[in-house]
Design a protein around this motif. Sequence first.
Motif, PDB file in Angstrom:
ATOM      1  N   PRO A   6      18.216  -5.740  -1.723  1.00  0.00           N
ATOM      2  CA  PRO A   6      17.477  -4.877  -2.540  1.00  0.00           C
ATOM      3  C   PRO A   6      16.139  -5.538  -2.741  1.00  0.00           C
ATOM      4  O   PRO A   6      14.980  -4.975  -2.760  1.00  0.00           O
ATOM      5  N   VAL A   7      16.006  -6.767  -3.138  1.00  0.00           N
ATOM      6  CA  VAL A   7      14.909  -7.466  -3.236  1.00  0.00           C
ATOM      7  C   VAL A   7      14.004  -7.590  -2.111  1.00  0.00           C
ATOM      8  O   VAL A   7      12.904  -7.502  -1.973  1.00  0.00           O
ATOM      9  N   LEU A   8      14.839  -7.969  -1.014  1.00  0.00           N
ATOM     10  CA  LEU A   8      14.035  -8.173   0.445  1.00  0.00           C
ATOM     11  C   LEU A   8      13.361  -6.788   0.852  1.00  0.00           C
ATOM     12  O   LEU A   8      12.167  -6.715   1.147  1.00  0.00           O
ATOM     13  N   GLY A   9      14.112  -5.609   0.495  1.00  0.00           N
ATOM     14  CA  GLY A   9      13.289  -4.238   0.724  1.00  0.00           C
ATOM     15  C   GLY A   9      12.148  -3.908  -0.051  1.00  0.00           C
ATOM     16  O   GLY A   9      10.969  -3.651   0.380  1.00  0.00           O
ATOM     17  N   LYS A  10      12.048  -4.397  -1.406  1.00  0.00           N
ATOM     18  CA  LYS A  10      10.955  -4.013  -2.215  1.00  0.00           C
ATOM     19  C   LYS A  10      10.002  -5.202  -1.996  1.00  0.00           C
ATOM     20  O   LYS A  10       8.859  -4.838  -1.903  1.00  0.00           O
ATOM     21  N   GLN A  11       9.979  -6.478  -1.634  1.00  0.00           N
ATOM     22  CA  GLN A  11       9.163  -7.461  -1.290  1.00  0.00           C
ATOM     23  C   GLN A  11       8.418  -6.925   0.155  1.00  0.00           C
ATOM     24  O   GLN A  11       7.122  -6.901   0.208  1.00  0.00           O
ATOM     25  N   LEU A  12       9.367  -6.180   1.044  1.00  0.00           N
ATOM     26  CA  LEU A  12       8.784  -5.870   2.345  1.00  0.00           C
ATOM     27  C   LEU A  12       7.620  -4.740   2.098  1.00  0.00           C
ATOM     28  O   LEU A  12       6.516  -4.357   2.713  1.00  0.00           O
ATOM     29  N   ALA A  13       8.108  -3.818   0.971  1.00  0.00           N
ATOM     30  CA  ALA A  13       7.454  -2.612   0.808  1.00  0.00           C
ATOM     31  C   ALA A  13       6.040  -3.139   0.225  1.00  0.00           C
ATOM     32  O   ALA A  13       5.158  -2.625   0.475  1.00  0.00           O
ATOM     33  N   VAL A  14       6.020  -4.166  -0.830  1.00  0.00           N
ATOM     34  CA  VAL A  14       5.013  -4.634  -1.427  1.00  0.00           C
ATOM     35  C   VAL A  14       4.080  -5.290  -0.266  1.00  0.00           C
ATOM     36  O   VAL A  14       2.582  -4.846  -0.375  1.00  0.00           O
ATOM     37  N   ILE A  15       4.459  -6.094   0.681  1.00  0.00           N
ATOM     38  CA  ILE A  15       3.489  -6.427   1.597  1.00  0.00           C
ATOM     39  C   ILE A  15       2.966  -5.404   2.469  1.00  0.00           C
ATOM     40  O   ILE A  15       1.578  -5.711   2.780  1.00  0.00           O
ATOM     41  N   LYS A  16       3.540  -4.468   2.627  1.00  0.00           N
ATOM     42  CA  LYS A  16       2.899  -3.083   3.583  1.00  0.00           C
ATOM     43  C   LYS A  16       1.967  -2.697   2.736  1.00  0.00           C
ATOM     44  O   LYS A  16       0.978  -2.336   3.355  1.00  0.00           O
ATOM     45  N   LEU A  17       2.223  -2.366   1.274  1.00  0.00           N
ATOM     46  CA  LEU A  17       1.387  -1.914   0.444  1.00  0.00           C
ATOM     47  C   LEU A  17      -0.258  -2.723   0.396  1.00  0.00           C
ATOM     48  O   LEU A  17      -1.223  -2.219   0.472  1.00  0.00           O
ATOM     49  N   GLN A  18       0.053  -3.962   0.378  1.00  0.00           N
ATOM     50  CA  GLN A  18      -1.234  -4.960   0.244  1.00  0.00           C
ATOM     51  C   GLN A  18      -1.899  -5.071   1.540  1.00  0.00           C
ATOM     52  O   GLN A  18      -3.170  -5.100   1.524  1.00  0.00           O
ATOM     53  N   ILE A  19      -1.248  -4.938   2.651  1.00  0.00           N
ATOM     54  CA  ILE A  19      -1.748  -4.778   3.941  1.00  0.00           C
ATOM     55  C   ILE A  19      -2.741  -3.464   4.172  1.00  0.00           C
ATOM     56  O   ILE A  19      -3.905  -3.693   4.576  1.00  0.00           O
ATOM     57  N   LYS A  20      -2.362  -2.453   3.666  1.00  0.00           N
ATOM     58  CA  LYS A  20      -2.995  -1.261   3.610  1.00  0.00           C
ATOM     59  C   LYS A  20      -3.988  -1.246   2.822  1.00  0.00           C
ATOM     60  O   LYS A  20      -5.107  -0.747   3.081  1.00  0.00           O
ATOM     61  N   GLU A  21      -4.017  -1.784   1.609  1.00  0.00           N
ATOM     62  CA  GLU A  21      -5.314  -1.974   0.563  1.00  0.00           C
ATOM     63  C   GLU A  21      -6.268  -2.869   1.222  1.00  0.00           C
ATOM     64  O   GLU A  21      -7.274  -2.650   1.107  1.00  0.00           O
ATOM     65  N   ASN A  22      -5.755  -3.782   2.037  1.00  0.00           N
ATOM     66  CA  ASN A  22      -6.838  -4.594   2.541  1.00  0.00           C
ATOM     67  C   ASN A  22      -7.457  -4.324   3.734  1.00  0.00           C
ATOM     68  O   ASN A  22      -8.623  -4.712   4.050  1.00  0.00           O
ATOM     69  N   LYS A  23      -6.878  -3.311   4.491  1.00  0.00           N
ATOM     70  CA  LYS A  23      -7.398  -2.594   5.592  1.00  0.00           C
ATOM     71  C   LYS A  23      -8.599  -1.835   5.220  1.00  0.00           C
ATOM     72  O   LYS A  23      -9.617  -1.341   5.951  1.00  0.00           O
ATOM     73  N   LYS A  24      -8.456  -1.261   4.000  1.00  0.00           N
ATOM     74  CA  LYS A  24      -9.465  -0.257   3.631  1.00  0.00           C
ATOM     75  C   LYS A  24     -10.667  -0.944   3.360  1.00  0.00           C
ATOM     76  O   LYS A  24     -11.358  -1.661   3.173  1.00  0.00           O
TER      77      LYS A  24
END
Length: 83
Positions: A65-83
Amino acid sequence: MIEHYHGYTEVRKVGQGLRPVGKHPFKMIYNARAVKYDLIQQFEASAGILLPSGVKSNLCTQVSPVLGKQLAVIKLQIKENKK
């Protein structure tokens, strides 16, 4: 082998005893680290990034469960940095 398919027989109470009513498949996972590593590889492919090996090994030590949350957070951070 990562997974092996098993089945169990569902039983229902009929009168005084139990009666089998059907068979339902499920998976047994024998190597959780390999499954986590596969999930990380799928994440890398979908996000279009390559994680360093140290980050991968640290992520593999997390519970699922922690792994899934961490990957989701990383993906959100990548999307924010691309904007």
